[in-house]
Design a protein around this motif. Sequence first.
Motif, PDB file in Angstrom:
ATOM      1  N   GLN A 278       0.864  -1.170   0.000  1.00 13.26           N
ATOM      2  CA  GLN A 278       0.000   0.000   0.000  1.00 13.26           C
ATOM      3  C   GLN A 278       0.903   1.222   0.000  1.00 13.26           C
ATOM      4  O   GLN A 278       1.793   1.339   0.841  1.00 13.26           O
ATOM      5  CB  GLN A 278      -0.893  -0.010   1.240  1.00 13.26           C
TER       6      GLN A 278
ATOM      7  N   GLU B  22       1.263   5.458  -0.187  1.00 14.93           N
ATOM      8  CA  GLU B  22       0.529   6.708   0.033  1.00 14.93           C
ATOM      9  C   GLU B  22       0.974   7.743  -1.006  1.00 14.93           C
ATOM     10  O   GLU B  22       2.002   8.382  -0.870  1.00 14.93           O
ATOM     11  CB  GLU B  22       0.813   7.208   1.463  1.00 14.93           C
TER      12      GLU B  22
ATOM     13  N   VAL C 118      -4.052   9.330   0.881  1.00 13.16           N
ATOM     14  CA  VAL C 118      -4.487   8.696  -0.372  1.00 13.16           C
ATOM     15  C   VAL C 118      -3.639   7.440  -0.585  1.00 13.16           C
ATOM     16  O   VAL C 118      -2.540   7.498  -1.150  1.00 13.16           O
ATOM     17  CB  VAL C 118      -4.353   9.664  -1.568  1.00 13.16           C
ATOM     18  N   LYS C 119      -4.149   6.335  -0.058  1.00  8.55           N
ATOM     19  CA  LYS C 119      -3.363   5.093  -0.064  1.00  8.55           C
ATOM     20  C   LYS C 119      -3.810   4.205  -1.209  1.00  8.55           C
ATOM     21  O   LYS C 119      -4.970   3.801  -1.267  1.00  8.55           O
ATOM     22  CB  LYS C 119      -3.519   4.380   1.281  1.00  8.55           C
ATOM     23  N   MET C 120      -2.888   3.911  -2.091  1.00 10.81           N
ATOM     24  CA  MET C 120      -3.206   3.116  -3.269  1.00 10.81           C
ATOM     25  C   MET C 120      -2.668   1.705  -3.112  1.00 10.81           C
ATOM     26  O   MET C 120      -1.613   1.495  -2.510  1.00 10.81           O
ATOM     27  CB  MET C 120      -2.587   3.759  -4.512  1.00 10.81           C
ATOM     28  N   ASN C 121      -3.393   0.741  -3.652  1.00  7.87           N
ATOM     29  CA  ASN C 121      -2.961  -0.652  -3.608  1.00  7.87           C
ATOM     30  C   ASN C 121      -2.207  -0.976  -4.882  1.00  7.87           C
ATOM     31  O   ASN C 121      -2.788  -0.993  -5.967  1.00  7.87           O
ATOM     32  CB  ASN C 121      -4.183  -1.557  -3.452  1.00  7.87           C
TER      33      ASN C 121
ATOM     34  N   ILE D 286      -6.048   5.294 -12.041  1.00 11.15           N
ATOM     35  CA  ILE D 286      -6.847   4.988 -10.851  1.00 11.15           C
ATOM     36  C   ILE D 286      -8.070   5.895 -10.867  1.00 11.15           C
ATOM     37  O   ILE D 286      -7.963   7.104 -10.650  1.00 11.15           O
ATOM     38  CB  ILE D 286      -6.016   5.188  -9.569  1.00 11.15           C
TER      39      ILE D 286
ATOM     40  N   HIS E 236     -11.376   4.988  -6.390  1.00 10.51           N
ATOM     41  CA  HIS E 236     -10.726   3.676  -6.412  1.00 10.51           C
ATOM     42  C   HIS E 236      -9.344   3.753  -5.774  1.00 10.51           C
ATOM     43  O   HIS E 236      -8.784   4.836  -5.623  1.00 10.51           O
ATOM     44  CB  HIS E 236     -10.551   3.184  -7.857  1.00 10.51           C
ATOM     45  N   THR E 237      -8.797   2.588  -5.418  1.00  8.26           N
ATOM     46  CA  THR E 237      -7.408   2.546  -4.932  1.00  8.26           C
ATOM     47  C   THR E 237      -6.559   1.605  -5.778  1.00  8.26           C
ATOM     48  O   THR E 237      -5.393   1.406  -5.496  1.00  8.26           O
ATOM     49  CB  THR E 237      -7.349   2.046  -3.472  1.00  8.26           C
TER      50      THR E 237
ATOM     51  N   TRP F 151      -2.718   9.147 -12.678  1.00  3.42           N
ATOM     52  CA  TRP F 151      -1.974   9.416 -11.443  1.00  3.42           C
ATOM     53  C   TRP F 151      -0.500   9.287 -11.746  1.00  3.42           C
ATOM     54  O   TRP F 151      -0.054   8.267 -12.264  1.00  3.42           O
ATOM     55  CB  TRP F 151      -2.325   8.418 -10.336  1.00  3.42           C
TER      56      TRP F 151
END
Length: 504
Positions: A135, A137, A142-145, A263, A267-268, A279
Motif C-alpha cells: 500500500q 501513500e 491517499v493510499k493506493m494498492n 486509478i 478507487h485505490t 496518477w
Amino acid sequence: MTSPEDRRKFLKVGSIAAATGFVGNLLGRNANAQEPMKHSDMRHQDNMPQPIGNPASRPEIPESVEVAAEYDGFSRFKPSRGLDPDSDYYIGKLVPGFRKASDGPAPFEAPDIPVLPYKMEGGVKVFELVSMAVQQEFHPGVKMNVYGYNGSMPGPTIEVTQGDRVRIVVTNELPEDTFVHWHGFELPVQYDGAATLTQNPIKPGKTKVFEFDIHEEGTFFYHSHVAMQEAFGQVGWFIVHPKKVFGPPVDRDFGLLFQNFHIPPTHTISDSWAMDWNWHTINGKSGPYTTPLVCKHGERVRVRLLNFAPMQHHPIHLHGHTFWVTGHEGARIPKSAWVPRNNELVGVAQASSFEFIANNPGDWIFHCHMIHHMMNHMVKQVGPRIRDDASVDQYLANLSSRPQVDASLGDKFATPGYPQKMLGMEMSDDFMKAIWSRKEVRGMRANYPMSVKGLMTVLRVLPDDLYELVMNSDQPVEKGAVFAEIVRRFGDPSAYEPAPKMMM
Ligand SMILES: [Cu+2]
C-alpha cells in the motif's frame, strides 16, 4: 596568480565581489544594493517574514579542494554562462563540485525510497528482494494498492560498485507468477529474467537466486518482466557507482523515479488495461508530497531521472538552471557529446542524468511539462466544466441535480477559451500537516502546496547557513522565511509580495 594560497585569497574576496556584483546587476543599481534595505524601501515589510540566518555568510570553498569560484567567466555562485561555448567551463560544464574524487562517489539519494541492505558472503554482496503487494501513500491519506518489493513502491534501491559480484535472492509473495529483469546488465543469459524465454516463472511462495558480476557502471533498474506487474509499480533503482570516480566530481547524486497509473476517482487500484493514465508519482509520491531535493549554493549536482511510466514520455524541465545531459541509463556520454538543456524528453524506460552547478539560490520547480502529467489529470476535479459559484463538491454531492453550467456570454465568458478554474484543490488539515512535516520543505512559501499536484518536485538551492538551518537544526522556521531571506540577499525585496498566510 599561481600559488594555491594566492588563489584562496582571491576566492575569499572574489566570491564576495561576485555576489555583490550579481545583486547590483540584478537590481540595476550600485553594489550597495547588497546592504539591508531601509524600512521605507520595503513595500511589503509588514507581512515579510523576519530575517533569518546570517546575511553576511558567504558560500565557502573548502580549504581541502582545488576548486575556484569562477572559471572562464562562469561563476558557481551566480547565474552565468561563461564566455566561450567551446570552453570546458561554459555553463559550468566541467566545473567540479567541492567533493574530491578521492573521497569516492557521492552517495546516491532518492528521496522517499529506502536502500536495500546487503550482507557479504564469501566476497559476494547478497540482497534479498521480496515481490509483493504494497500500500503506497501517493498523497497524504491517499493510499493506493499497488505492487512493489519489500513493502515499498518503487522497490528499495540496490546500490553497488563496478566490479562487485551480486547475489539477489528473489521471493515471490504475490498471488501469481512473477519474473524479475535486471535492466541494462550484460549478464549470463539464464539470469536475465525475460519471461519464459530464459527462465521459468517464480511461482507464488517460491524463491529464485540470481548471481552475476557487475562490470558496468551507471544508472540501471530492476523490474518485473510481467507487463501488468510493471504497470502496477514493480520497479526499483539499481545504481552502479564507477570504480574510479569520473571528473568532474559531483557533490550530490539524486534520483527521481517517475511512474504512472490509471486509478479512477474513489478507487485505490490501478486499471492496468487503461490507456489514459491519470496518477503520476515521483519516488512513489505525487507533488506536493514529493520531497524536495535540497543542495547548497555552488554545489555540482547530478539528478538521475528514470521514466518508468508504462505509456508516456516526459519532457522534464528544471527552472533557474541550464543542465547538461551527461548520460543515459548504463553509460556516461563522452564529454564532447554532452548537451545543455532546459528541458529534456525522457522516454519510457529511459534514464537520463542531468548535471549542473547550483549557482542560483531559490526554490526551483522540477517538473514534467505535459500539463496533465503535472496536474495528475486534475483527478479530483474530474467532472463538468464548473464555473463561477458552482463547485465540484456540489456536483459530486448530488449527481441527479448537478449545477447548471451557464454558457451564455457573461463577463467572464467574453474571453474566448476561458479555462476552468484549477486552483483551490482540496487540502485538508491532515493533508497540510503531512506536507509541512518534512524538514526539506521548511521555510518554503506558505502556499507552495498549491503549485501543481502531480509530476513535480522542487530543487532547493540554499546558501550554507540556510541549508544548515533547514536540514540540520531544530530551530523553528516560519513558512516563507527561507524564501524571503533569499529574496533579501539575492533579489529585490522591494518588489516582493510574500505569500498570503494560508488558512491551514
Ligand atoms: Cu509527463
